[in-house]
Design a protein around this motif. Structure first.
Motif, PDB file in Angstrom:
ATOM      1  N   VAL A 144       0.849  -1.188   0.000  1.00 12.04           N
ATOM      2  CA  VAL A 144       0.000   0.000   0.000  1.00 12.04           C
ATOM      3  C   VAL A 144       0.885   1.240   0.000  1.00 12.04           C
ATOM      4  O   VAL A 144       1.791   1.352   0.834  1.00 12.04           O
ATOM      5  CB  VAL A 144      -0.889   0.034   1.268  1.00 12.04           C
ATOM      6  N   PHE A 145       0.613   2.151  -0.922  1.00 17.44           N
ATOM      7  CA  PHE A 145       1.332   3.421  -0.981  1.00 17.44           C
ATOM      8  C   PHE A 145       0.341   4.521  -0.607  1.00 17.44           C
ATOM      9  O   PHE A 145      -0.674   4.699  -1.290  1.00 17.44           O
ATOM     10  CB  PHE A 145       1.887   3.675  -2.385  1.00 17.44           C
ATOM     11  N   LEU A 146       0.626   5.236   0.474  1.00 22.66           N
ATOM     12  CA  LEU A 146      -0.218   6.343   0.918  1.00 22.66           C
ATOM     13  C   LEU A 146       0.581   7.641   0.835  1.00 22.66           C
ATOM     14  O   LEU A 146       1.772   7.651   1.156  1.00 22.66           O
ATOM     15  CB  LEU A 146      -0.667   6.138   2.370  1.00 22.66           C
ATOM     16  N   THR A 147      -0.076   8.724   0.457  1.00 25.68           N
ATOM     17  CA  THR A 147       0.612  10.012   0.401  1.00 25.68           C
ATOM     18  C   THR A 147       0.469  10.790   1.702  1.00 25.68           C
ATOM     19  O   THR A 147       1.132  11.805   1.886  1.00 25.68           O
ATOM     20  CB  THR A 147       0.095  10.882  -0.769  1.00 25.68           C
ATOM     21  N   ASN A 148      -0.406  10.311   2.607  1.00 23.64           N
ATOM     22  CA  ASN A 148      -0.597  11.008   3.877  1.00 23.64           C
ATOM     23  C   ASN A 148      -0.895   9.984   4.976  1.00 23.64           C
ATOM     24  O   ASN A 148      -2.049   9.795   5.370  1.00 23.64           O
ATOM     25  CB  ASN A 148      -1.733  12.023   3.762  1.00 23.64           C
ATOM     26  N   MET A 149       0.129   9.328   5.442  1.00 23.79           N
ATOM     27  CA  MET A 149      -0.017   8.277   6.448  1.00 23.79           C
ATOM     28  C   MET A 149      -0.679   8.821   7.722  1.00 23.79           C
ATOM     29  O   MET A 149      -1.553   8.173   8.297  1.00 23.79           O
ATOM     30  CB  MET A 149       1.348   7.684   6.777  1.00 23.79           C
ATOM     31  N   LYS A 150      -0.279  10.000   8.145  1.00 22.49           N
ATOM     32  CA  LYS A 150      -0.780  10.573   9.399  1.00 22.49           C
ATOM     33  C   LYS A 150      -2.302  10.706   9.384  1.00 22.49           C
ATOM     34  O   LYS A 150      -2.973  10.320  10.353  1.00 22.49           O
ATOM     35  CB  LYS A 150      -0.122  11.937   9.635  1.00 22.49           C
ATOM     36  N   ASP A 151      -2.856  11.233   8.312  1.00 22.96           N
ATOM     37  CA  ASP A 151      -4.297  11.483   8.266  1.00 22.96           C
ATOM     38  C   ASP A 151      -5.108  10.307   7.723  1.00 22.96           C
ATOM     39  O   ASP A 151      -6.287  10.171   8.051  1.00 22.96           O
ATOM     40  CB  ASP A 151      -4.603  12.711   7.397  1.00 22.96           C
ATOM     41  N   THR A 192      -0.320  10.478 -10.506  1.00 23.74           N
ATOM     42  CA  THR A 192      -1.525  11.275 -10.730  1.00 23.74           C
ATOM     43  C   THR A 192      -1.952  11.809  -9.362  1.00 23.74           C
ATOM     44  O   THR A 192      -1.480  11.317  -8.332  1.00 23.74           O
ATOM     45  CB  THR A 192      -2.656  10.432 -11.376  1.00 23.74           C
ATOM     46  N   PRO A 193      -2.847  12.790  -9.285  1.00 26.83           N
ATOM     47  CA  PRO A 193      -3.203  13.377  -7.985  1.00 26.83           C
ATOM     48  C   PRO A 193      -4.133  12.473  -7.163  1.00 26.83           C
ATOM     49  O   PRO A 193      -5.312  12.759  -6.962  1.00 26.83           O
ATOM     50  CB  PRO A 193      -3.874  14.698  -8.363  1.00 26.83           C
ATOM     51  N   ILE A 194      -3.575  11.363  -6.701  1.00 30.21           N
ATOM     52  CA  ILE A 194      -4.317  10.406  -5.888  1.00 30.21           C
ATOM     53  C   ILE A 194      -3.603  10.236  -4.552  1.00 30.21           C
ATOM     54  O   ILE A 194      -2.431  10.581  -4.430  1.00 30.21           O
ATOM     55  CB  ILE A 194      -4.467   9.042  -6.604  1.00 30.21           C
ATOM     56  N   ALA A 195      -4.316   9.680  -3.571  1.00 24.41           N
ATOM     57  CA  ALA A 195      -3.760   9.533  -2.230  1.00 24.41           C
ATOM     58  C   ALA A 195      -3.393   8.093  -1.889  1.00 24.41           C
ATOM     59  O   ALA A 195      -2.804   7.846  -0.849  1.00 24.41           O
ATOM     60  CB  ALA A 195      -4.754  10.073  -1.200  1.00 24.41           C
ATOM     61  N   ILE A 196      -3.745   7.150  -2.774  1.00 25.07           N
ATOM     62  CA  ILE A 196      -3.505   5.745  -2.482  1.00 25.07           C
ATOM     63  C   ILE A 196      -3.274   4.959  -3.773  1.00 25.07           C
ATOM     64  O   ILE A 196      -3.882   5.251  -4.807  1.00 25.07           O
ATOM     65  CB  ILE A 196      -4.680   5.126  -1.701  1.00 25.07           C
ATOM     66  N   GLU A 197      -2.393   3.972  -3.677  1.00 23.81           N
ATOM     67  CA  GLU A 197      -2.169   3.029  -4.770  1.00 23.81           C
ATOM     68  C   GLU A 197      -1.818   1.684  -4.143  1.00 23.81           C
ATOM     69  O   GLU A 197      -1.152   1.631  -3.118  1.00 23.81           O
ATOM     70  CB  GLU A 197      -1.028   3.518  -5.661  1.00 23.81           C
ATOM     71  N   LEU A 198      -2.303   0.602  -4.756  1.00 25.06           N
ATOM     72  CA  LEU A 198      -2.012  -0.745  -4.278  1.00 25.06           C
ATOM     73  C   LEU A 198      -1.218  -1.515  -5.313  1.00 25.06           C
ATOM     74  O   LEU A 198      -1.462  -1.388  -6.515  1.00 25.06           O
ATOM     75  CB  LEU A 198      -3.309  -1.523  -4.017  1.00 25.06           C
ATOM     76  N   LYS A 199      -0.275  -2.302  -4.845  1.00 22.74           N
ATOM     77  CA  LYS A 199       0.510  -3.238  -5.661  1.00 22.74           C
ATOM     78  C   LYS A 199       0.244  -4.609  -5.057  1.00 22.74           C
ATOM     79  O   LYS A 199       0.457  -4.811  -3.864  1.00 22.74           O
ATOM     80  CB  LYS A 199       1.992  -2.868  -5.560  1.00 22.74           C
ATOM     81  N   CYS A 200      -0.278  -5.537  -5.863  1.00 17.56           N
ATOM     82  CA  CYS A 200      -0.760  -6.804  -5.309  1.00 17.56           C
ATOM     83  C   CYS A 200      -0.182  -8.022  -6.031  1.00 17.56           C
ATOM     84  O   CYS A 200       0.178  -7.948  -7.207  1.00 17.56           O
ATOM     85  CB  CYS A 200      -2.282  -6.875  -5.440  1.00 17.56           C
ATOM     86  N   ILE A 201      -0.160  -9.134  -5.301  1.00 14.32           N
ATOM     87  CA  ILE A 201       0.203 -10.424  -5.859  1.00 14.32           C
ATOM     88  C   ILE A 201      -0.888 -11.412  -5.443  1.00 14.32           C
ATOM     89  O   ILE A 201      -1.300 -11.438  -4.279  1.00 14.32           O
ATOM     90  CB  ILE A 201       1.573 -10.919  -5.334  1.00 14.32           C
TER      91      ILE A 201
END
Length: 146
Positions: free
Chosen positions: A93-100, A130-139
């Motif tokens: 999981v990639f988050l751009t704002n872990m705190k919030d 792109t201007p997003i707050a989350i991205e997932l990389k999955c297997i």
């Protein structure tokens, strides 16, 4: 060089178009590797829950709606490549704002993964392409590997 029969690229007709030269997923043996999946919707430039300024900066975003959209996109890719949500074995999981956003993500993740609990790594990053707050990389496992 001939492509290996056990390594096949997959593109979903329901998930958003990739923003670069890569497939939605690639099968290698009985594993399915998904490229990074965000919340955009196929054929749309608008991102669920995101309000942008005139210079394309994020003014505000609804993180929860982005999470739901990402999970739906992952499901689309899995299903069209011959796998299932329940077959996920690893999620990054990639988050751009872990705190919030982490508490909301953790709550929604617990709902979506109640019966299947893949390994998970969550990292905060500065930004995504792109201007997003989350991205997932999955297997996931696929076919006979279930």
């Amino acid at each position: 060089m001939q492509p290996d029969e056990t390594s096949t690229a997959h593109n979903s007709s329901r998930a958003p178009e990739p923003v670069g030269l890569y497939p939605h997923a690639r099968r290698a043996g009985n594993l399915l590797f998904l490229s990074g999946v965000g919340p955009r919707q196929r054929g749309q430039k608008a991102i669920p829950g995101v309000e942008l300024s005139e210079d394309n900066e994020i003014v505000r975003y609804d993180f929860e709606s982005q999470c739901h959209a990402v999970f739906q996109n992952v499901r689309y890719i899995l299903e069209e490549a011959g796998s299932r949500w329940e077959d996920l074995v690893d999620v990054t999981v990639f988050l751009t704002n872990m705190k919030d956003d982490f508490a909301t993500y953790n709550r929604l993740y617990a709902e979506y993964f109640q019966s299947n609990q893949p390994c998970r790594t969550t990292v905060e990053i500065n930004c995504l392409p792109t201007p997003i707050a989350i991205e997932l990389k999955c297997i996931a496992v696929i076919g006979e590997g279930r």
